[in-house]
Write a protein that holds these residues in place. Structure first.
Motif, short mmCIF file in Angstrom:
data_model
loop_
_atom_site.label_atom_id
_atom_site.label_comp_id
_atom_site.label_asym_id
_atom_site.label_seq_id
_atom_site.Cartn_x
_atom_site.Cartn_y
_atom_site.Cartn_z
N UNK A 114 27.58 -17.13 -28.29
CA UNK A 114 26.12 -17.07 -28.22
C UNK A 114 25.54 -18.38 -27.70
N UNK A 115 26.08 -19.50 -28.14
CA UNK A 115 25.60 -20.80 -27.66
C UNK A 115 25.83 -20.96 -26.16
N UNK A 116 27.01 -20.58 -25.70
CA UNK A 116 27.31 -20.67 -24.27
C UNK A 116 26.37 -19.76 -23.49
N UNK A 117 26.24 -18.53 -23.96
CA UNK A 117 25.40 -17.57 -23.26
C UNK A 117 23.95 -18.04 -23.17
N UNK A 118 23.44 -18.56 -24.26
CA UNK A 118 22.05 -19.05 -24.25
C UNK A 118 21.86 -20.21 -23.27
N UNK A 119 22.88 -20.99 -23.04
CA UNK A 119 22.79 -22.12 -22.10
C UNK A 119 22.88 -21.67 -20.64
N UNK A 120 23.62 -20.61 -20.36
CA UNK A 120 23.84 -20.24 -18.95
C UNK A 120 23.04 -19.03 -18.47
N UNK A 121 22.38 -18.34 -19.36
CA UNK A 121 21.67 -17.11 -18.91
C UNK A 121 20.43 -17.41 -18.11
N UNK A 149 21.45 -10.34 -30.10
CA UNK A 149 20.90 -10.93 -31.33
C UNK A 149 21.78 -10.74 -32.54
N UNK A 150 22.84 -9.94 -32.43
CA UNK A 150 23.70 -9.65 -33.57
C UNK A 150 25.00 -10.45 -33.53
N UNK A 151 24.96 -11.63 -32.96
CA UNK A 151 26.18 -12.41 -32.79
C UNK A 151 26.89 -12.73 -34.11
N UNK A 152 26.15 -13.02 -35.16
CA UNK A 152 26.79 -13.34 -36.44
C UNK A 152 27.47 -12.11 -37.03
N UNK A 153 26.82 -10.97 -36.93
CA UNK A 153 27.39 -9.73 -37.45
C UNK A 153 28.67 -9.39 -36.69
N UNK A 154 28.67 -9.57 -35.38
CA UNK A 154 29.87 -9.24 -34.60
C UNK A 154 31.04 -10.14 -34.96
N UNK A 155 30.77 -11.41 -35.24
CA UNK A 155 31.83 -12.31 -35.64
C UNK A 155 32.41 -11.97 -37.00
N UNK A 156 31.53 -11.67 -37.95
CA UNK A 156 32.00 -11.28 -39.28
C UNK A 156 32.77 -9.97 -39.20
N UNK A 157 32.26 -9.01 -38.43
CA UNK A 157 32.94 -7.72 -38.29
C UNK A 157 34.33 -7.88 -37.69
#
Length: 136
Positions: free
Chosen positions: A129-136, A80-88
């Motif tokens: 995150x988009x890819x992961x949400x599609x394939x999980x 759920x922290x995908x935006x934070x990880x990208x900014x970091x």
């Protein structure tokens, strides 16, 4: 776990494609590759090696970048922290080179380069995150 790795690699590839397209078509944009190339040769200096052929240096740096960013995104951007990880990651790409004794001008010379660098890494996290949400 393999789905996270696939998603992370997808995000890392997307990041690098964006970087390369922008780098080849616009001026005054980040050149993350130059920081990576300098870092790789600096690391190789510790074992008395150096890659002098520019194409080989570029390819080795690109491969290392995709693999390392893929692992990073797989472990951080699929939550759920995908935006934070990208900014970091982007802030790290801007701030760490100087602290590591590298030339930071390719990513930090101007405010535009700094913001774009952070944006690239944020983009990679979002794609992951988009890819992961599609394939999980």
């Amino acid at each position: 776990m393999y789905k996270k790795i696939l998603a992370g690699l997808g995000g890392a590839i997307a990041l690098n494609l964006l970087h390369e397209i922008v780098r080849h078509n616009f001026d005054n944009v980040p050149e993350v590759n130059k920081v990576g190339e300098e870092a790789l040769n600096k690391a190789l200096d510790t074992v008395d090696m150096k890659i002098t052929d520019h194409d080989q240096l570029y390819a080795a740096t690109l491969a290392g970048d995709v693999i390392s960013n893929g692992i990073y995104y797989a472990s951080t951007a699929t939550s759920g922290f995908n935006l934070v990880s990208g900014v970091a990651a982007g802030v790290g790409a801007v701030m760490l080179p100087k602290n590591m004794g590298l030339d930071d001008s390719p990513v930090a010379e101007t405010t535009q380069k700094k913001l774009m660098t952070v944006g690239y890494y944020l983009f990679g996290a979002v794609v992951t995150k988009l890819i992961y949400d599609k394939i999980k």
